[in-house]
Design an enzyme around this catalytic site. Structure first.
Site, PDB file in Angstrom:
ATOM      1  N   GLU A   1      36.055  25.633  76.226  1.00 17.00           N
ATOM      2  CA  GLU A   1      37.005  24.522  75.843  1.00 17.00           C
ATOM      3  C   GLU A   1      38.428  25.201  75.922  1.00 17.00           C
ATOM      4  OE1 GLU A   1      36.045  21.746  76.146  1.00 17.00           O
ATOM      5  OE2 GLU A   1      34.049  22.124  75.709  1.00 17.00           O
TER       6      GLU A   1
HETATM    7  C1  LIG Z   1      28.377  29.816  77.149  1.00 10.62           C
HETATM    8  C2  LIG Z   1      29.401  29.185  78.126  1.00 10.62           C
HETATM    9  C3  LIG Z   1      29.390  27.807  78.102  1.00 10.62           C
HETATM   10  C4  LIG Z   1      30.304  26.990  78.658  1.00 10.62           C
HETATM   11  N1  LIG Z   1      30.226  25.605  78.720  1.00 10.62           N
HETATM   12  C5  LIG Z   1      30.948  25.058  79.749  1.00 10.62           C
HETATM   13  C6  LIG Z   1      30.631  23.659  80.061  1.00 10.62           C
HETATM   14  O1  LIG Z   1      29.882  23.092  79.505  1.00 10.62           O
HETATM   15  N2  LIG Z   1      31.388  23.103  81.269  1.00 10.62           N
HETATM   16  C7  LIG Z   1      32.492  23.654  81.790  1.00 10.62           C
HETATM   17  O2  LIG Z   1      32.901  22.969  82.569  1.00 10.62           O
HETATM   18  N3  LIG Z   1      32.627  24.931  81.326  1.00 10.62           N
HETATM   19  C8  LIG Z   1      31.862  25.427  80.627  1.00 10.62           C
HETATM   20  N4  LIG Z   1      32.245  27.216  80.306  1.00 10.62           N
HETATM   21  C9  LIG Z   1      33.119  27.726  80.836  1.00 10.62           C
HETATM   22  C10 LIG Z   1      34.437  27.917  80.065  1.00 10.62           C
HETATM   23  O3  LIG Z   1      35.039  26.621  79.709  1.00 10.62           O
HETATM   24  C11 LIG Z   1      35.253  28.748  80.798  1.00 10.62           C
HETATM   25  O4  LIG Z   1      34.810  30.091  81.006  1.00 10.62           O
HETATM   26  C12 LIG Z   1      36.738  29.006  80.176  1.00 10.62           C
HETATM   27  O5  LIG Z   1      37.600  27.893  80.196  1.00 10.62           O
HETATM   28  C13 LIG Z   1      37.611  30.243  80.674  1.00 10.62           C
HETATM   29  O6  LIG Z   1      37.458  30.232  82.277  1.00 10.62           O
HETATM   30  P1  LIG Z   1      37.103  31.512  82.743  1.00 10.62           P
HETATM   31  O7  LIG Z   1      35.832  32.156  82.336  1.00 10.62           O
HETATM   32  O8  LIG Z   1      37.266  31.121  84.294  1.00 10.62           O
HETATM   33  O9  LIG Z   1      38.077  32.531  82.780  1.00 10.62           O
HETATM   34  P2  LIG Z   1      39.857  32.691  83.541  1.00 10.62           P
HETATM   35  O10 LIG Z   1      40.245  31.333  83.550  1.00 10.62           O
HETATM   36  O11 LIG Z   1      39.679  33.359  84.677  1.00 10.62           O
HETATM   37  O12 LIG Z   1      40.502  33.365  82.493  1.00 10.62           O
HETATM   38  C14 LIG Z   1      40.431  34.915  82.157  1.00 10.62           C
HETATM   39  C15 LIG Z   1      41.458  35.285  81.149  1.00 10.62           C
HETATM   40  O13 LIG Z   1      42.878  35.075  81.517  1.00 10.62           O
HETATM   41  C16 LIG Z   1      43.283  34.128  80.612  1.00 10.62           C
HETATM   42  N5  LIG Z   1      44.246  33.302  81.328  1.00 10.62           N
HETATM   43  C17 LIG Z   1      44.066  32.430  82.274  1.00 10.62           C
HETATM   44  N6  LIG Z   1      45.255  31.639  82.427  1.00 10.62           N
HETATM   45  C18 LIG Z   1      46.235  32.094  81.535  1.00 10.62           C
HETATM   46  C19 LIG Z   1      47.516  31.830  81.217  1.00 10.62           C
HETATM   47  N7  LIG Z   1      48.143  30.618  81.968  1.00 10.62           N
HETATM   48  N8  LIG Z   1      48.044  32.419  80.338  1.00 10.62           N
HETATM   49  C20 LIG Z   1      47.574  33.400  79.542  1.00 10.62           C
HETATM   50  N9  LIG Z   1      46.228  33.814  79.699  1.00 10.62           N
HETATM   51  C21 LIG Z   1      45.551  33.035  80.799  1.00 10.62           C
HETATM   52  C22 LIG Z   1      42.525  33.555  79.794  1.00 10.62           C
HETATM   53  O14 LIG Z   1      42.604  33.266  78.282  1.00 10.62           O
HETATM   54  C23 LIG Z   1      41.360  34.628  79.999  1.00 10.62           C
HETATM   55  O15 LIG Z   1      41.407  35.576  78.829  1.00 10.62           O
HETATM   56  C24 LIG Z   1      31.283  27.731  79.584  1.00 10.62           C
HETATM   57  C25 LIG Z   1      31.360  28.855  79.437  1.00 10.62           C
HETATM   58  C26 LIG Z   1      30.528  29.671  78.826  1.00 10.62           C
HETATM   59  C27 LIG Z   1      30.534  31.403  78.889  1.00 10.62           C
END
Ligand SMILES: Cc1cc2nc3c(=O)[nH]c(=O)nc-3n(C[C@H](O)[C@H](O)[C@H](O)COP(=O)(O)OP(=O)(O)OC[C@H]3O[C@@H](n4cnc5c(N)ncnc54)[C@H](O)[C@@H]3O)c2cc1C
Length: 596
Positions: free
Chosen positions: A443
């Site tokens: 989220e």
């Molecule tokens: C168990 C689980 C359930 C989930 N359920 C859902 C779901 O139901 N529906 C859905 O759509 N998604 C879901 N997700 C996805 C989840 O919302 C994403 O993993 C999350 O939004 C982060 O995206 P990412 O993993 O690609 O990380 P990334 O976006 O690649 O981020 C990697 C790191 O970089 C940091 N970062 C990125 N941009 C910035 C910035 N501008 N400034 C500072 N830091 C930054 C982030 O904070 C993080 O620490 C789920 C994930 C998991 C693990």
């Protein structure tokens, strides 16, 4: 074995003594009939369902996890989940806060919020299945066509179908502007979707016959980035004109993720191939429409943090009163035993009280914001709707990030109270720590919440929303200004309020010179803001506890002790956070990328 007792006494305190929820609801036409006995009866039954049906499945569900059938694409949650879901539906729980027009019971969000805290305490992984359905319901209700509302809302309300949110793709998580899933318009006004989503919670399972996916995708020729995203409703089974289920739609789960925690919750990569969907809201305005769902889900995630903090605290407190180890530094407290119980040790108490202060403070903040949402949705006074919406917008990133960061700290402290026994699976404590970790990630990560708070919600409107919350604090400080007994709470609250105002101005000025300054300070800033909000509610709770000291009810004495602990031992963290926020971004950005 772990235990869980629904914290009804504290819920009653927060609902009826701190916020006088029933009186507030009487002013909202949709909820004028909701009285104290109704609220208490619903929560008592909800607590029974949580503790008697869901809680016994928590450890076993974690150990068993979900299974995926590669041939049929079916996903099977752990044993007992389906029966528990059936009981949930038979009890009418999914309909609690839904609109009577779609079969709902029309109770306020604030009651549903308390129910969900208990479900999360009892079994966060199970609660993921119905948890997103209400958010999907809100989104379709706000942005769907009449046909979409009539097709999906009654089924989501009854719990016959569940909902998901499908945003994330392999190359795009935080930055949804990068998403590639396509939607091609069809002659009949519908769309064919193709692409891949990952990490979709409850994306596939057999608890219900059908699942409604809300999917973000791009129309042909859509503008680049987040301005070109549209929202679509996709049903696992195509829905016939008479509402019955037709053939299987082209959306399949091709695996399940193996992960750190919430193992009973299916986290699904989803393939969309020639998938039938219908547009929800306007073309290219999908992100704004999805925000209805994301905001509801963010508050829900904060509530997951409170639920885990509460259950971890209950278990750690019971253990600390039972486990004997070493003597109290100030002399034996149990001279007839070979050792004292560990609750005599100051640091064990510090860990317990930290968890307790975060659970009770989080509950107060959660109930407050849930009541604001009821006002935002149901007040007949436009000004009140707008005021409430502004405060909800300001507080949402704090609820999501502060409460889940606190839960991670608190569950870890509670594990520590068990020593080595906390680290092994039998006691259930390590599961709470593992389950709590995801709440800081999904989220929108907690970093993204902090950028939303400082960059958009505070600096983005020149501090107007922050001033509104600040006014509540100033009014309270003024009211209690001459109350001697309240000075130990009111003075640090007023002091922190002034420091936050100064810090905000300073960061705003720095951000003019270098926008990275916001990124360098935001996480510390959110934690300071979280403490400011907590200090306000803890001071208000302390006032009530002081007033009721004479009642002889130990509940109020414990509340006062917890408030004093919060002000003495947790709030002072803000001094260090303010200092680090002020040191600026240079120490973070100075090192050349190649040196990492
Ligand atoms: C168990 C689980 C359930 C989930 N359920 C859902 C779901 O139901 N529906 C859905 O759509 N998604 C879901 N997700 C996805 C989840 O919302 C994403 O993993 C999350 O939004 C982060 O995206 P990412 O993993 O690609 O990380 P990334 O976006 O690649 O981020 C990697 C790191 O970089 C940091 N970062 C990125 N941009 C910035 C910035 N501008 N400034 C500072 N830091 C930054 C982030 O904070 C993080 O620490 C789920 C994930 C998991 C693990």
């Amino acid at each position: 074995m772990p235990q869980y007792h629904p914290p009804l006494r504290d819920m009653h305190f927060v609902l009826h003594e701190l916020f006088n929820v029933a009186d507030e609801l009487k002013l909202l036409p949709a909820h004028a009939d909701v009285d104290v006995p109704t609220i208490n009866a619903v929560l008592e039954e909800g607590g029974k369902f949580a503790s008697e049906v869901l809680f016994p499945l928590n450890l076993s569900g974690d150990q068993e996890g979900c299974t995926h059938d590669k041939t049929t694409h079916a996903v099977h949650p752990p044993k007992g989940y389906k029966q528990a879901y059936q009981q949930y539906v038979e009890g009418g729980w999914p309909a609690l806060a839904a609109d009577p027009a779609y079969g709902g019971q029309g109770l306020p969000i604030v009651v549903n919020h308390c129910l969900y805290e208990m479900l999360n305490s009892a079994n966060q992984a199970w609660t993921m299945y119905p948890g997103l359905s209400h958010a999907a319901y809100e989104c379709i209700r706000a942005h769907g066509t009449e046909q979409q509302k009539n097709t999906f809302l009654p089924k989501l309300t009854s719990g016959e179908w569940t909902g998901t949110m499908c945003l994330t793709e392999p190359h795009c998580g935080t930055d949804l502007g990068l998403l590639r899933t396509k939607a091609e318009p069809q002659a009949d006004g519908s769309y064919k979707l193709s692409g891949q989503k990952i990490f979709i919670s409850a994306g596939e399972h057999d608890l219900v016959p059908n699942i409604v996916h809300l999917v973000l995708a791009r129309l042909p020729g859509a503008p680049e980035g987040s301005k070109g995203i549209s929202l679509f409703a996709v049903s696992k089974y195509n829905v016939n004109a008479d509402g019955s289920l037709g053939g299987r739609n082209g959306i399949f789960c091709n695996a399940i993720e193996h992960k750190l925690g919430i193992n009973g919750s299916a986290t699904c990569p989803m393939i969309l191939e020639g998938t039938n969907g219908t547009l929800v809201g306007q073309p290219h305005k999908g992100l704004a429409a999805m925000f209805v769902m994301m905001n509801a889900a963010r508050l829900g995630v904060g509530n997951q943090g409170v639920g885990l903090t509460e259950v971890a605290y209950q278990n750690a407190a019971a253990y600390a009163k039972d486990r004997t180890q070493m003597r109290s530094l100030s002399g034996p407290k149990m001279p007839n035993q070979p050792a004292d119980t560990i609750i005599v040790h100051p640091d064990v108490r510090k860990m317990l009280l930290t968890a307790r202060a975060y659970a009770e403070g989080g509950r107060a903040l959660g109930v407050y914001i849930a009541l604001l949402i009821d006002k935002e949705l149901s007040s007949d006074d436009e000004d009140e709707r707008k005021e409430s919406a502004d405060l909800v917008a300001l507080l949402t990133p704090i609820v999501k990030a502060f409460l889940t960061d606190n839960a991670w700290l608190a569950t870890s402290h509670c594990l520590q109270v068990f020593g080595g026994h906390g680290y092994i699976k039998e006691w259930g404590m390590e599961q709470y720590v593992r389950d709590a970790r995801i709440n800081m990630i999904y989220e929108g990560t907690n970093t993204i919440q902090s950028l939303d708070l400082l960059g958009r919600k505070i600096l983005g409107d020149n501090g107007a929303k922050l001033k509104k919350f600040g006014q509540l604090i100033r009014d309270f400080v003024e009211e209690e200004g001459t109350n001697e007994a309240m000075q130990e709470f009111v003075n640090p609250l007023a002091d922190l309020g002034e420091k936050v105002t100064k810090l905000t101005t300073e960061l705003g000025m720095k951000a003019f010179g270098n926008a990275d300054e916001v990124g360098g300070a935001a996480v510390d800033y959110l934690r300071v803001a979280g403490h400011l909000v907590f200090a306000y509610f803890w001071a208000r709770m302390a006032k009530l506890a002081l007033e009721k000291q004479g009642s002889g009810d130990p509940f109020y004495t414990a509340k006062l002790h917890t408030a004093r602990f919060y002000f003495a031992k947790l709030l002072p963290e803000t001094a260090g956070l303010i200092r680090t926020a002020r040191t600026g971004v240079a120490p973070l950005m100075a090192m050349d990328e190649a040196m990492f």
